[in-house]
Write an enzyme that holds these catalytic residues in place. Structure first.
Site, PDB file in Angstrom:
ATOM      1  CG  ASN A   9      -1.393   1.379   1.009  1.00 16.49           C
ATOM      2  OD1 ASN A   9      -1.926   2.134   0.274  1.00 16.49           O
ATOM      3  ND2 ASN A   9      -1.941   1.469   2.401  1.00 16.49           N
ATOM      4  CE  LYS A  11       0.308   3.588   4.714  1.00 15.45           C
ATOM      5  NZ  LYS A  11       0.471   3.404   5.819  1.00 15.45           N
ATOM      6  CG  HIS A  95      -5.888   2.201   5.166  1.00 10.97           C
ATOM      7  ND1 HIS A  95      -5.347   2.393   6.015  1.00 10.97           N
ATOM      8  CD2 HIS A  95      -4.563   1.626   4.840  1.00 10.97           C
ATOM      9  CE1 HIS A  95      -4.152   2.652   6.118  1.00 10.97           C
ATOM     10  NE2 HIS A  95      -3.429   1.601   5.627  1.00 10.97           N
ATOM     11  CD  GLU A  97      -2.992   5.201   6.406  1.00  7.39           C
ATOM     12  OE1 GLU A  97      -3.198   5.562   5.253  1.00  7.39           O
ATOM     13  OE2 GLU A  97      -1.991   5.494   7.264  1.00  7.39           O
ATOM     14  CD  GLU A 167      -3.475  -2.117   7.078  1.00  6.92           C
ATOM     15  OE1 GLU A 167      -2.809  -2.328   6.748  1.00  6.92           O
ATOM     16  OE2 GLU A 167      -4.106  -1.407   6.484  1.00  6.92           O
ATOM     17  N   GLY A 173       1.948   2.092  10.261  1.00  6.07           N
ATOM     18  CA  GLY A 173       3.639   3.501  10.449  1.00  6.07           C
ATOM     19  C   GLY A 173       3.814   3.749  12.292  1.00  6.07           C
ATOM     20  CB  SER A 213       4.885  -1.814  12.002  1.00  6.91           C
ATOM     21  OG  SER A 213       4.381  -0.619  11.964  1.00  6.91           O
TER      22      SER A 213
HETATM   23  C1  PEP Z   1      -0.567   0.231   6.230  1.00  6.53           C
HETATM   24  O1  PEP Z   1      -1.004   0.999   5.738  1.00  6.53           O
HETATM   25  O2  PEP Z   1      -2.109  -0.217   5.573  1.00  6.53           O
HETATM   26  C2  PEP Z   1       0.436  -0.283   6.628  1.00  6.53           C
HETATM   27  C3  PEP Z   1       0.941  -1.778   7.314  1.00  6.53           C
HETATM   28  O3  PEP Z   1       1.682   0.626   6.431  1.00  6.53           O
HETATM   29  P1  PEP Z   1       2.867   0.246   7.825  1.00  6.53           P
HETATM   30  O4  PEP Z   1       3.223  -0.704   7.048  1.00  6.53           O
HETATM   31  O5  PEP Z   1       3.394   1.589   7.235  1.00  6.53           O
HETATM   32  O6  PEP Z   1       1.978   0.407   8.921  1.00  6.53           O
END
Ligand code: PEP
Length: 253
Positions: A9, A11, A95, A97, A167, A173, A213
């Site tokens: 992803n 973003k 997601h 976000e 998630e 992040g 992460s």
């Molecule tokens: C994501 O945005 O779906 C995600 C898992 O981000 P990160 O791996 O940077 O934590």
């Protein structure tokens, strides 16, 4: 048999030129390594989709969102049909976000999922609790509610086109990954929620990704868990080498 998937992803990162370069690099590395057991997907900004789809021979491409309406006077929106017309097979929906910054509710997501499926896009549907919810012991309820409200209007046949991505928001992040035990516990629970509604076979066939992460160092441990079928990768998907290490970790289990 459920699919193993590693999906990036990106973003809101990379210019078009940078995105094409990154996608080329990932595509070449995947072609060379031929990880037979893993489907590799890159989720890119809308404007990259057509170009990345043209060069993608060994990877699939996902949009990071689509509109909740089919077409018309919705300035700035991108429809599921438009996403499909670029060659995409997948769209990431829900997601955290988008839920947090753009007011995306389960009610809106029901419309987006329906349009995605009508346009023959498989959906990577994201769910996960915030830290306060986990600390209050409400994480199972929160995750179940999002699945029930966002997806359980679907038929079993339609649900076969859904990939779930757990998630935990506190891990996205932040560099703070869920432990493999925490991930496995939640994935097992999610599979039981799917089984209650659609039966054991559908639940068994549902791919459940972990996101938050996940990186080149911890992917192997996370993917060793029986109910962790792959990953949705943010930051680490922007570096082709790290992303490839994660893909290899998935393929090795
Ligand atoms: C994501 O945005 O779906 C995600 C898992 O981000 P990160 O791996 O940077 O934590």
């Amino acid at each position: 048999m459920r699919k193993k998937i590693v999906a990036g992803n990106w973003k809101m990162n990379t210019t078009l030129a940078e995105g094409i370069e990154l996608a080329k690099e990932v595509n070449e590395k995947v072609k060379a390594a031929a990880p037979a057991g893993v489907k590799v997907i890159v989720g890119t900004p809308f404007i990259h989709l057509a170009d990345v789809n043209r060069l993608a021979t060994d990877i699939e491409v996902a949009a990071e969102n689509c509109a909740a309406e089919a077409k018309g006077a919705y300035t700035g929106e991108v429809s599921a049909a438009m996403v499909k017309s670029t060659g995409c097979k997948y769209v990431i929906l829900g997601h955290s976000e988008r839920r947090a910054y753009y007011g995306e509710t389960n009610e809106i997501l029901v419309k987006k999922v329906a349009l995605a499926l009508e346009n023959e896009l498989d959906v990577i549907f994201c769910i996960g609790e915030v830290l306060e919810e986990r600390e209050a012991g409400k994480h199972f309820d929160v995750v179940k509610k999002d699945i029930v409200e966002g997806l359980f209007n679907l038929t079993a046949e339609q649900f076969g086109h859904i990939v779930l991505a757990y998630e935990p928001v506190w891990a996205i992040g932040t560099g703070k990954t869920a432990t493999s035990e925490q991930a496995e516990e939640m994935h097992k629970f999610i599979r039981s929620v799917v089984a209650e509604k659609y039966g054991e076979q559908v639940a068994d066939d549902t791919t459940i990704l972990y996101g938050g992460s996940c990186n080149a160092k911890n992917a192997d441990e996370l993917f060793s868990m029986p109910n962790v079928d792959g990953g949705l990768i943010g930051g680490a998907s922007l570096k082709a080498d790290d992303f490839m290490t994660i893909i290899t970790a998935r393929n090795n289990h």
